[in-house]
Design a protein around this motif. Structure first.
Motif, PDB file in Angstrom:
ATOM      1  N   UNK A 106       0.736  -1.402  -0.013  1.00  0.00           N
ATOM      2  CA  UNK A 106      -0.039   0.218   0.057  1.00  0.00           C
ATOM      3  C   UNK A 106       0.849   1.236   0.006  1.00  0.00           C
ATOM      4  N   UNK A 107       0.490   2.176  -0.660  1.00  0.00           N
ATOM      5  CA  UNK A 107       1.240   3.532  -0.824  1.00  0.00           C
ATOM      6  C   UNK A 107       0.997   4.314   0.674  1.00  0.00           C
ATOM      7  N   UNK A 108       1.908   4.967   0.940  1.00  0.00           N
ATOM      8  CA  UNK A 108       2.005   5.847   2.113  1.00  0.00           C
ATOM      9  C   UNK A 108       0.893   6.938   1.932  1.00  0.00           C
ATOM     10  N   UNK A 109       0.585   7.664   3.187  1.00  0.00           N
ATOM     11  CA  UNK A 109      -0.512   8.286   3.161  1.00  0.00           C
ATOM     12  C   UNK A 109      -0.416   9.572   2.403  1.00  0.00           C
ATOM     13  N   UNK A 110       1.033  10.121   2.371  1.00  0.00           N
ATOM     14  CA  UNK A 110       1.326  11.342   1.690  1.00  0.00           C
ATOM     15  C   UNK A 110       1.751  11.222   0.271  1.00  0.00           C
ATOM     16  N   UNK A 111       1.700  10.007   0.049  1.00  0.00           N
ATOM     17  CA  UNK A 111       1.854   9.809  -1.717  1.00  0.00           C
ATOM     18  C   UNK A 111       1.043  10.445  -2.497  1.00  0.00           C
ATOM     19  N   UNK A 112       1.536  11.003  -3.848  1.00  0.00           N
ATOM     20  CA  UNK A 112       0.704  11.357  -4.863  1.00  0.00           C
ATOM     21  C   UNK A 112      -0.319  10.368  -5.386  1.00  0.00           C
ATOM     22  N   UNK A 113      -1.202  10.726  -5.945  1.00  0.00           N
ATOM     23  CA  UNK A 113      -2.479   9.889  -6.624  1.00  0.00           C
ATOM     24  C   UNK A 113      -1.407   9.319  -7.849  1.00  0.00           C
ATOM     25  N   UNK A 114      -1.746   7.936  -8.215  1.00  0.00           N
ATOM     26  CA  UNK A 114      -1.282   7.451  -9.483  1.00  0.00           C
ATOM     27  C   UNK A 114      -1.790   7.937 -10.448  1.00  0.00           C
TER      28      UNK A 114
END
Length: 140
Positions: A106-114
């Motif tokens: 899972x992506x981290x919470x502060x990662x940009x949307x793909x």
């Protein structure tokens, strides 16, 4: 069936060599051999088919004659339904579902949307490619 002796075969071969020539004779002989092989196979299939039909017809006559000679029974033979197995069938449990090997963490919470998504709802063939109209300048 056909009584063909050595002298007839020799005479036919000599005539074929004279008429066809040495260049075409091997090709024609090969073709004639293929035809003869096919004819023999067809004749063998025909005889086998006829033998099967005759044996089936004889079997039908035999079953009719035994059915007419045996006394008629009051009811046809039924299937024995009294069999009960001793052990119940084994219960097979499926193995626990594992995560597919291609699943990403899972992506981290502060990662940009793909930029794109690989879900079935958003991917439709080549929708993720930019369309040609997006690549053209406005003045064209």
């Amino acid at each position: 069936m056909l009584d063909v002796g050595f002298s007839e075969i020799l005479l036919t071969s000599a005539i074929a060599l004279i008429v066809l020539g040495p260049e075409k004779l091997p090709k024609v002989a090969r073709q004639v051999g293929n035809w003869v092989g096919r004819a023999r196979a067809m004749a063998r299939q025909l005889t086998e088919q006829l033998e099967r039909e005759v044996s089936a017809e004889e079997l039908m006559k035999q079953t009719k004659s035994t059915a007419s000679s045996s006394p008629p029974s009051s009811a046809p033979a039924s299937f024995d339904t009294s069999y009960v197995p001793n052990d119940p069938p084994p219960v097979v449990t499926p193995p626990p579902a594992a995560a597919p090997p291609y699943a990403a963490a899972p992506a981290p919470a502060n990662a940009p949307a793909p930029a794109y998504s690989d879900t079935a709802a958003t991917v439709h063939g080549a929708d993720w490619h930019p369309s040609p109209s997006d690549n053209k300048p406005a003045n064209e």
